[in-house]
Design an enzyme around this catalytic site. Structure first.
Site, short mmCIF file in Angstrom:
data_model
loop_
_atom_site.label_atom_id
_atom_site.label_comp_id
_atom_site.label_asym_id
_atom_site.label_seq_id
_atom_site.Cartn_x
_atom_site.Cartn_y
_atom_site.Cartn_z
CB SER A 104 12.50 78.51 -25.98
OG SER A 104 13.25 78.48 -24.71
CE LYS A 109 17.03 79.16 -29.86
NZ LYS A 109 16.04 78.75 -28.91
CB SER A 169 15.93 80.52 -25.46
OG SER A 169 15.69 79.45 -26.37
#
Length: 492
Positions: A182, A78, A158
């Site tokens: 998330s 990420k 997210s």
């Protein structure tokens, strides 16, 4: 071996050890898949040369019978994780061109264990979002589609790049972060497994901060075993993070398949919210029956302050975000917009560098921390947060784990909720309480909606009892036998 990218992380690990495949072959296969899947926009940076170098180094170790727990296994990272000399932007314009001079602790742990980095994955800007539509680099597209429709759906947020990449076989597993859901909500939207560990289980050092008392690193994988393996490498005490807890990291994989006979499962009555689709409720009921059939006992529990979790979260998280994001001013790194003087430069840089959702949350946070409103909002929210944690502690005096839905719906279309922030925020209704209490939670794919989209069930555990959580999650996974996969429309 055909179609290497269909292997699970555990399967690839075993094949590498048996010398049936090489890391170079595996990494090359993933890089090819990533190139073919540009339409999903899952990656914002591809580190092809670095990946092949790491794969060759792993092959040399494996040839000698050496190597770590993740030796030669290609992962996606990420874009919130600092990776030394590799572009790290948190998917924000304000961090344009930023290449950290250091590596986050979690990614350092992964490289220590031999993992290979394929690239950096898209996410909502500064992890603020539930749909991966706020990224400066554009929306991530969910690999799944509704039956008979070609409408593009969100992958959740997210960590939408992480969930989409795992679901579309663009990496074996991915790192993610969870501040209010998330990891778990994107996993539910994409038919993957997402594990949010206990707060303090994984180091936050070198991960771009959103809300420091809520943020936690964790993995997204194809199945429960893969996430257990990932957590084993990601977790551990770190002196550089004062919130990191000095506890031994268990062998999480070893507990999978152990009997859950006698396990006590709680069903929070407050999670039966008005307007929840019938198919979500039915899936929840099926999950209860699966656990009973495996020998668990089930009882209803109460979490009376759950109804205040969302408003509490949307006071605490923006307050912390407004403080954390004050450091982005254009002086030392990232975007700089020239101004008449330094104050003008700050204002112009931040106005140009932050997207609309980030600006909204900074304003909300600044407001609730301001004189005259601090006591009315922020202080009250912190008190309610303590009550929410007490509710969970009380429930866990009676039961071992809690079972709930992960999200109140399946994935929705890109743009469907963009103009309605409240509707977007409601997506986190089942996940946010876990972060406020610092507990571990996992989402397991358990079925399909009427439109053919994945739905997840969430298990919540006691602090630092990820072993029981994973054991129960594995039982759900075995019973659900979720084998569905998205059709690779992006290759057409």
């Amino acid at each position: 071996m055909s179609d290497l990218t269909k292997l699970t992380l555990a399967g690839a690990r075993d094949a590498l050890k048996k010398k049936e495949i090489t890391s170079t072959e595996l990494t090359g296969a993933y890089l090819k898949e990533m190139e073919a899947a540009a339409a999903l926009n899952a990656y914002v940076t591809v580190t092809a040369d670095k990946a092949m170098e790491m794969a060759k180094a792993s092959d040399a170790k494996l040839a000698k019978g050496e190597g770590g727990a993740l030796e030669g296994l290609p992962l996606g990272i990420k874009d919130l994780y600092c990776t030394k000399d590799v572009l790290t932007t948190a998917c924000s314009h304000i961090l344009d061109g930023f290449k950290p001079a250091y590596e986050s602790t979690v990614t350092s742990n992964l490289w220590r264990d031999g993992a290979v980095m394929l690239g950096k994955l898209n996410n909502d800007e500064f992890a603020m979002g539930s749909s991966n539509e706020t990224s400066h680099y554009g929306s991530v597209v969910n690999p799944w589609r509704r039956k008979g429709s070609d409408a593009k759906l969100v992958p959740g947020g997210s960590s939408g790049g992480s969930s989409a990449a795992v679901a579309a076989n663009l990496c074996l597993a991915a790192t993610a972060t969870d501040t209010g859901g998330s990891i778990r909500q994107p996993a539910a939207f994409t038919g993957t497994v997402g594990l949010k560990p206990t707060y303090g289980r994984c180091s936050r050092w070198g991960i771009v901060a959103f809300a420091s008392s809520l943020d936690q690193a964790g993995p997204i994988g194809r199945d429960v075993r893969d996430t257990a393996i990932m957590l084993g490498s990601m977790a551990g005490h770190d002196e550089k993070d004062t919130t990191s807890v000095d506890r031994a990291v268990p062998d999480y994989e070893a507990v999978l398949g152990q009997s859950i006979k006698g396990l006590s499962v709680g069903i929070p009555k407050e999670y039966r919210v008005d307007g929840m689709p019938g198919e979500i409720d039915e899936l929840w009921s099926r999950g209860i029956e699966w656990l009973k059939a495996a020998g668990a006992t089930v009882k209803e529990v109460s979490l009376p302050h759950t109804k205040y979790a969302l408003p509490t979260y949307y006071i605490v998280a923006p307050a912390e975000c407004s403080s954390n994001l004050a450091r982005y001013d254009g002086v030392r790194y990232g975007l700089r917009v020239d101004g008449r003087d330094i104050t003008d430069m700050y204002e112009k840089t931040r106005a140009a560098g932050f997207g609309a959702e980030v600006r909204r949350r900074v304003l909300m946070g600044t407001y609730v921390l301001s004189a005259g409103y601090y006591d009315a909002y922020y202080l009250k929210a912190q008190k309610v947060r303590s009550l929410i944690a007490q509710d969970f502690a009380s429930a866990f005096s009676e039961v071992d784990v809690l079972l709930t839905p992960t999200a109140p719906s399946a994935a929705f279309a890109i743009g469907e909720k963009s103009d309605d922030p409240l509707s977007m925020y409601l997506n986190d209704v089942f996940t946010v309480p876990v972060n406020l209490a610092g507990l571990p939670g996992i989402s397991v794919p358990a079925g399909l909606s009427g439109e053919g989209l994945p739905l997840g069930l969430q298990l919540i555990g006691r602090t630092f009892d990820e072993e029981t959580l994973l054991k129960a999650a594995y039982a759900i996974e075995q019973a659900a036998d979720f084998k569905a996969a998205p059709e690779a429309w992006w290759k057409a």
